[in-house]
Design an enzyme around this catalytic site. Structure first.
Site, short mmCIF file in Angstrom:
data_model
loop_
_atom_site.label_atom_id
_atom_site.label_comp_id
_atom_site.label_asym_id
_atom_site.label_seq_id
_atom_site.Cartn_x
_atom_site.Cartn_y
_atom_site.Cartn_z
N GLU A 14 -1.67 -5.70 8.63
CA GLU A 14 -1.21 -5.14 9.83
C GLU A 14 -1.65 -5.46 10.95
O GLU A 14 -2.79 -5.32 10.85
CB GLU A 14 -0.75 -3.37 9.42
CG GLU A 14 0.01 -3.38 8.09
CD GLU A 14 0.23 -1.75 7.98
OE1 GLU A 14 -0.28 -0.87 8.93
OE2 GLU A 14 0.87 -1.09 7.02
N LYS A 42 -1.09 -9.59 2.74
CA LYS A 42 -0.43 -8.99 3.94
C LYS A 42 -1.41 -8.08 4.52
O LYS A 42 -2.29 -7.29 4.11
CB LYS A 42 0.61 -8.24 3.61
CG LYS A 42 1.51 -7.76 4.90
CD LYS A 42 2.78 -7.66 4.73
CE LYS A 42 3.32 -6.18 3.86
NZ LYS A 42 2.62 -4.93 4.57
N ASP A 96 0.95 -1.31 -0.02
CA ASP A 96 0.00 0.15 -0.01
C ASP A 96 0.93 1.25 -0.12
O ASP A 96 0.46 2.37 -0.03
CB ASP A 96 -1.10 0.09 1.13
CG ASP A 96 -0.53 -0.12 2.55
OD1 ASP A 96 0.77 -0.38 2.49
OD2 ASP A 96 -1.10 -0.16 3.49
N SER A 97 2.34 1.07 0.12
CA SER A 97 3.22 2.03 -0.28
C SER A 97 2.89 2.78 -1.82
O SER A 97 3.43 3.73 -1.84
CB SER A 97 4.71 1.84 -0.21
OG SER A 97 4.80 0.69 -0.79
N GLU A 99 8.88 -4.31 10.47
CA GLU A 99 9.22 -2.91 10.30
C GLU A 99 9.94 -2.25 11.26
O GLU A 99 9.00 -1.80 12.50
CB GLU A 99 8.09 -2.25 9.59
CG GLU A 99 8.59 -0.80 8.92
CD GLU A 99 7.43 -0.39 7.93
OE1 GLU A 99 6.57 -0.91 7.50
OE2 GLU A 99 7.63 0.87 7.48
N ASP A 115 -1.17 -6.03 -0.17
CA ASP A 115 -1.70 -5.50 1.14
C ASP A 115 -2.97 -5.31 1.19
O ASP A 115 -3.33 -4.84 0.10
CB ASP A 115 -0.97 -3.86 1.22
CG ASP A 115 0.44 -4.11 2.19
OD1 ASP A 115 0.44 -5.00 2.95
OD2 ASP A 115 1.27 -3.38 1.92
#
Ligand code: KIV
Length: 273
Positions: A124, A122, A53-54, A191, A92
């Site tokens: 978070e 993925k 999602d970057s 991270e 993501d």
């Protein structure tokens, strides 16, 4: 037979990543968001491609990862899948597509898998998203965890500085990592946490850890492609190693092109019909 994944064209799977950890073979992972870049890094032998999602930052120019939508992630993932033959492609789940509602989390993960043909998602967080992880896994969708600095929670943290320096946060991170492994995740991104903590977590787990700003003790490394290639020049944290200066190469090449157009040098007779 070589055990180095760089030496062959065998498809990378979630199972294969766990075998790589068992052999002590490090896992390479990079982000990609489009067909052409995915094709280049897949051909170069990257093990895992993350449709991160970057993309919200480096593709869309947003300050955070929060604005990117599920539809936009699926668009990027579809493009990456078309350019990828060997690497495992992980996508993501974007902010707002899984938090607080495990049925919505499953629906989001199913859309990603069905519409993009990607191979894993993925997500978070730790214990707070347990139900969502369980539900997604129960549908046969491989899940990668993401602990430490979780950019989707930037408004809660208030800063992008190193996480889990304090014992209480480090203990929670270890507990969350063990929980994600127990639930059935195939790997975890760690991270921006202290290198010693990342090493300890990696040693406690049988599934691979992939670090970004987490030192050399993890089972693999991930970087944002635009950062490591020097396309995005506005971001230079200590953990980032730049392998190229593509922004300068593009700037100079475009300058050269403009000069040639203005002077009439381009196109030449050989470049005309
Ligand atoms: O979105 C992303 O690029 C990521 C990496 C920083 C791990 O989550």
């Amino acid at each position: 037979m070589s055990t180095n994944t760089k030496d062959n064209t065998r498809k990378v799977t979630t199972r294969r990543l766990i075998e790589m950890k068992q052999r002590g073979e490090k896992i390479s992972m990079l982000t990609a968001y489009d067909y052409s870049s995915a094709k280049i890094i897949d051909n170069a032998g990257i093990d895992v491609i993350l449709v991160g999602d970057s993309a919200s930052n480096v593709m869309a120019g947003n300050v955070t990862t929060l604005p990117i939508t599920l539809d936009q992630m699926i668009y990027h993932a579809k493009s990456v899948m078309k350019g990828t033959k060997r690497a495992l492609v992980v996508v993501d789940l974007p902010f707002g597509s899984y938090q607080g509602n495990s049925k919505e989390a499953l629906a989001s993960a199913i859309r990603i898998m069905k519409e993009s043909h990607a191979e894993a998602v993925k997500i978070e967080g730790g214990s707070e998203i347990k139900e969502s992880v369980e539900r997604i896994l129960s549908a046969g969708i491989p899940v990668m965890g993401h602990l430490g600095l979780t950019p989707q929670s930037i408004n809660k943290f208030g800063t992008y500085s190193v996480r889990a320096r304090e014992k209480a946060e480090a203990d929670k991170l270890i507990a969350d990592a063990l929980l994600l492994e127990e639930l059935g995740c195939f790997g975890i991104v760690l991270e921006k946490i202290p290198a010693e903590l990342a090493r300890e977590v990696s040693q406690k787990l049988t599934i691979p850890t992939i670090g970004i700003g987490a030192g050399g003790g993890t089972d693999g490394q991930v970087l944002v492609m635009h950062d490591m290639l020097g396309i995005n020049q506005g971001f230079s944290p200590r953990f980032l190693r730049r392998y190229a200066d593509i922004a300068t190469i593009m700037h100079d090449a475009v300058g050269h092109y403009i000069e040639d157009v203005k002077s009439g040098d381009f196109p030449s007779p050989e470049e005309s019909y």
